[in-house]
Write a protein that holds these residues in place. Structure first.
Motif, PDB file in Angstrom:
ATOM      1  N   GLN A  43      45.185  44.667  29.349  1.00  0.00           N
ATOM      2  CA  GLN A  43      44.919  43.281  29.713  1.00  0.00           C
ATOM      3  C   GLN A  43      43.930  43.209  30.879  1.00  0.00           C
ATOM      4  OE1 GLN A  43      49.015  42.018  30.259  1.00  0.00           O
ATOM      5  NE2 GLN A  43      48.923  40.812  28.374  1.00  0.00           N
ATOM      6  N   SER A  44      44.103  44.075  31.847  1.00  0.00           N
ATOM      7  CA  SER A  44      43.201  44.114  32.994  1.00  0.00           C
ATOM      8  C   SER A  44      41.778  44.464  32.569  1.00  0.00           C
ATOM      9  CB  SER A  44      43.715  45.119  34.026  1.00  0.00           C
ATOM     10  OG  SER A  44      42.845  45.200  35.116  1.00  0.00           O
ATOM     11  N   ALA A  45      41.643  45.423  31.665  1.00  0.00           N
ATOM     12  CA  ALA A  45      40.313  45.811  31.184  1.00  0.00           C
ATOM     13  C   ALA A  45      39.658  44.650  30.439  1.00  0.00           C
ATOM     14  CB  ALA A  45      40.407  47.038  30.292  1.00  0.00           C
ATOM     15  N   ALA A  46      40.432  43.945  29.610  1.00  0.00           N
ATOM     16  CA  ALA A  46      39.888  42.792  28.881  1.00  0.00           C
ATOM     17  C   ALA A  46      39.464  41.695  29.857  1.00  0.00           C
ATOM     18  CB  ALA A  46      40.918  42.258  27.887  1.00  0.00           C
ATOM     19  N   ASP A  47      40.272  41.471  30.887  1.00  0.00           N
ATOM     20  CA  ASP A  47      39.910  40.490  31.912  1.00  0.00           C
ATOM     21  C   ASP A  47      38.614  40.884  32.612  1.00  0.00           C
ATOM     22  OD1 ASP A  47      42.335  39.249  31.326  1.00  0.00           O
ATOM     23  OD2 ASP A  47      43.340  39.988  33.134  1.00  0.00           O
ATOM     24  N   SER A  48      38.459  42.172  32.873  1.00  0.00           N
ATOM     25  CA  SER A  48      37.283  42.670  33.597  1.00  0.00           C
ATOM     26  C   SER A  48      35.990  42.446  32.833  1.00  0.00           C
ATOM     27  CB  SER A  48      37.444  44.160  33.904  1.00  0.00           C
ATOM     28  OG  SER A  48      38.440  44.350  34.866  1.00  0.00           O
ATOM     29  N   VAL A  49      36.057  42.485  31.514  1.00  0.00           N
ATOM     30  CA  VAL A  49      34.852  42.247  30.726  1.00  0.00           C
ATOM     31  C   VAL A  49      34.315  40.847  31.038  1.00  0.00           C
ATOM     32  CG1 VAL A  49      33.841  42.106  28.418  1.00  0.00           C
ATOM     33  CG2 VAL A  49      35.612  43.810  28.889  1.00  0.00           C
ATOM     34  N   MET A  50      35.186  39.853  30.923  1.00  0.00           N
ATOM     35  CA  MET A  50      34.779  38.474  31.219  1.00  0.00           C
ATOM     36  C   MET A  50      34.326  38.318  32.664  1.00  0.00           C
ATOM     37  SD  MET A  50      37.728  36.088  29.467  1.00  0.00           S
ATOM     38  CE  MET A  50      37.177  34.629  30.314  1.00  0.00           C
ATOM     39  N   ALA A  51      35.118  38.843  33.572  1.00  0.00           N
ATOM     40  CA  ALA A  51      34.853  38.651  34.993  1.00  0.00           C
ATOM     41  C   ALA A  51      33.531  39.275  35.424  1.00  0.00           C
ATOM     42  CB  ALA A  51      36.006  39.224  35.817  1.00  0.00           C
ATOM     43  N   ASN A  52      33.226  40.453  34.923  1.00  0.00           N
ATOM     44  CA  ASN A  52      31.987  41.115  35.330  1.00  0.00           C
ATOM     45  C   ASN A  52      30.753  40.403  34.790  1.00  0.00           C
ATOM     46  OD1 ASN A  52      32.403  43.505  37.069  1.00  0.00           O
ATOM     47  ND2 ASN A  52      33.897  43.973  35.463  1.00  0.00           N
ATOM     48  N   ALA A  54      30.574  37.147  34.276  1.00  0.00           N
ATOM     49  CA  ALA A  54      30.461  35.955  35.120  1.00  0.00           C
ATOM     50  C   ALA A  54      29.930  36.304  36.509  1.00  0.00           C
ATOM     51  CB  ALA A  54      31.817  35.265  35.231  1.00  0.00           C
ATOM     52  N   GLU A  55      30.490  37.333  37.110  1.00  0.00           N
ATOM     53  CA  GLU A  55      30.067  37.713  38.456  1.00  0.00           C
ATOM     54  C   GLU A  55      28.602  38.126  38.490  1.00  0.00           C
ATOM     55  OE1 GLU A  55      31.342  40.691  42.108  1.00  0.00           O
ATOM     56  OE2 GLU A  55      32.628  40.566  40.333  1.00  0.00           O
ATOM     57  N   GLY A  56      28.189  38.907  37.518  1.00  0.00           N
ATOM     58  CA  GLY A  56      26.790  39.316  37.468  1.00  0.00           C
ATOM     59  C   GLY A  56      25.849  38.148  37.272  1.00  0.00           C
ATOM     60  N   MET A  66      22.205  43.008  35.252  1.00  0.00           N
ATOM     61  CA  MET A  66      22.244  44.153  34.331  1.00  0.00           C
ATOM     62  C   MET A  66      23.327  45.154  34.748  1.00  0.00           C
ATOM     63  SD  MET A  66      20.183  43.758  31.825  1.00  0.00           S
ATOM     64  CE  MET A  66      20.107  45.411  31.200  1.00  0.00           C
ATOM     65  N   GLN A  67      23.443  45.393  36.023  1.00  0.00           N
ATOM     66  CA  GLN A  67      24.462  46.321  36.516  1.00  0.00           C
ATOM     67  C   GLN A  67      25.862  45.826  36.128  1.00  0.00           C
ATOM     68  OE1 GLN A  67      24.378  46.957  40.753  1.00  0.00           O
ATOM     69  NE2 GLN A  67      26.119  48.333  40.716  1.00  0.00           N
ATOM     70  N   PHE A  68      26.103  44.540  36.304  1.00  0.00           N
ATOM     71  CA  PHE A  68      27.410  43.991  35.953  1.00  0.00           C
ATOM     72  C   PHE A  68      27.633  43.983  34.440  1.00  0.00           C
ATOM     73  CE2 PHE A  68      27.439  42.654  40.327  1.00  0.00           C
ATOM     74  CZ  PHE A  68      28.786  42.686  40.664  1.00  0.00           C
ATOM     75  N   LEU A  69      26.566  43.821  33.655  1.00  0.00           N
ATOM     76  CA  LEU A  69      26.709  43.908  32.205  1.00  0.00           C
ATOM     77  C   LEU A  69      27.111  45.316  31.776  1.00  0.00           C
ATOM     78  CD1 LEU A  69      23.723  41.738  30.914  1.00  0.00           C
ATOM     79  CD2 LEU A  69      26.164  41.152  30.922  1.00  0.00           C
ATOM     80  N   PHE A  70      26.552  46.324  32.427  1.00  0.00           N
ATOM     81  CA  PHE A  70      26.953  47.699  32.122  1.00  0.00           C
ATOM     82  C   PHE A  70      28.416  47.938  32.495  1.00  0.00           C
ATOM     83  CE2 PHE A  70      22.301  48.729  32.200  1.00  0.00           C
ATOM     84  CZ  PHE A  70      22.234  49.162  30.887  1.00  0.00           C
ATOM     85  N   ILE A  71      28.853  47.370  33.598  1.00  0.00           N
ATOM     86  CA  ILE A  71      30.256  47.487  33.990  1.00  0.00           C
ATOM     87  C   ILE A  71      31.142  46.792  32.961  1.00  0.00           C
ATOM     88  CG2 ILE A  71      31.970  46.862  35.740  1.00  0.00           C
ATOM     89  CD1 ILE A  71      29.649  47.143  37.823  1.00  0.00           C
ATOM     90  N   ALA A  72      30.710  45.627  32.486  1.00  0.00           N
ATOM     91  CA  ALA A  72      31.470  44.909  31.460  1.00  0.00           C
ATOM     92  C   ALA A  72      31.568  45.728  30.175  1.00  0.00           C
ATOM     93  CB  ALA A  72      30.824  43.545  31.178  1.00  0.00           C
ATOM     94  N   MET A  73      30.459  46.381  29.797  1.00  0.00           N
ATOM     95  CA  MET A  73      30.483  47.238  28.602  1.00  0.00           C
ATOM     96  C   MET A  73      31.463  48.398  28.797  1.00  0.00           C
ATOM     97  SD  MET A  73      26.455  47.271  27.479  1.00  0.00           S
ATOM     98  CE  MET A  73      26.623  48.871  26.747  1.00  0.00           C
ATOM     99  N   SER A  74      31.517  48.935  29.992  1.00  0.00           N
ATOM    100  CA  SER A  74      32.453  50.023  30.285  1.00  0.00           C
ATOM    101  C   SER A  74      33.893  49.542  30.166  1.00  0.00           C
ATOM    102  CB  SER A  74      32.200  50.576  31.688  1.00  0.00           C
ATOM    103  OG  SER A  74      30.909  51.115  31.782  1.00  0.00           O
ATOM    104  N   SER A  75      34.150  48.335  30.629  1.00  0.00           N
ATOM    105  CA  SER A  75      35.500  47.772  30.507  1.00  0.00           C
ATOM    106  C   SER A  75      35.863  47.536  29.044  1.00  0.00           C
ATOM    107  CB  SER A  75      35.606  46.466  31.294  1.00  0.00           C
ATOM    108  OG  SER A  75      35.468  46.712  32.674  1.00  0.00           O
ATOM    109  N   ALA A  76      34.897  47.116  28.232  1.00  0.00           N
ATOM    110  CA  ALA A  76      35.151  46.942  26.797  1.00  0.00           C
ATOM    111  C   ALA A  76      35.476  48.282  26.145  1.00  0.00           C
ATOM    112  CB  ALA A  76      33.946  46.294  26.120  1.00  0.00           C
ATOM    113  N   ALA A  77      34.795  49.334  26.567  1.00  0.00           N
ATOM    114  CA  ALA A  77      35.105  50.669  26.042  1.00  0.00           C
ATOM    115  C   ALA A  77      36.505  51.099  26.467  1.00  0.00           C
ATOM    116  CB  ALA A  77      34.063  51.676  26.531  1.00  0.00           C
ATOM    117  N   GLU A  78      36.899  50.698  27.667  1.00  0.00           N
ATOM    118  CA  GLU A  78      38.257  50.996  28.136  1.00  0.00           C
ATOM    119  C   GLU A  78      39.296  50.299  27.251  1.00  0.00           C
ATOM    120  OE1 GLU A  78      40.985  50.573  32.172  1.00  0.00           O
ATOM    121  OE2 GLU A  78      38.857  50.077  32.269  1.00  0.00           O
ATOM    122  N   VAL A  79      39.044  49.052  26.893  1.00  0.00           N
ATOM    123  CA  VAL A  79      39.946  48.340  25.976  1.00  0.00           C
ATOM    124  C   VAL A  79      40.052  49.112  24.671  1.00  0.00           C
ATOM    125  CG1 VAL A  79      40.258  46.245  24.581  1.00  0.00           C
ATOM    126  CG2 VAL A  79      39.532  46.056  26.974  1.00  0.00           C
TER     127      VAL A  79
END
Length: 112
Positions: A43-52, A54-56, A66-79
């Motif tokens: 759940q935290s990883a899924a939340d992080s995708v959205m949050a990153n 938005a924050e970026g 772009m940096q935050f989009l890469f972090i969001a992609m990493s969180s999606a991979a974690e999910v």
């Protein structure tokens, strides 16, 4: 058309759908209660995708966005990785995992 709100980004809308799917799967299946740690992590990883995303977006710098989009992609991979664990532990069906696919280097959650 210039985007002025992160809510208008397609990637954020897809991330929101991902979070809905994850939370829905967890709430619909009591077997997730066997491993509250994994439940919390996915759940935290899924939340992080959205949050990153938005924050970026609000940083207003393309480089930072772009940096935050890469972090969001990493969180999606974690999910996705957590879903493999859930399938292996019998906490969800493979069909849930199969909705999460990799297309053109992007993670997507298909809604059926």
């Amino acid at each position: 058309m210039k985007l002025t709100r992160f809510e208008d980004l397609d990637c954020w809308k897809e991330a929101r759908q991902l979070a809905r799917q994850v939370y829905g799967a967890v709430h619909q299946n009591p077997s997730w209660q066997r491993d509250m740690r994994l439940c919390s992590q996915i759940q935290s990883a899924a939340d992080s995708v959205m949050a990153n995303i938005a924050e970026g977006f609000v940083r207003r710098s393309n480089t930072e966005f772009m940096q935050f989009l890469f972090i969001a992609m990493s969180s999606a991979a974690e999910v996705q990785s957590h879903l493999y664990i859930a399938v292996d532990q019998g906490m969800c069906r493979r069909t849930l995992l199969s909705r999460f696919t990799c297309k053109h280097g992007k993670n997507h959650f298909r809604s059926d």
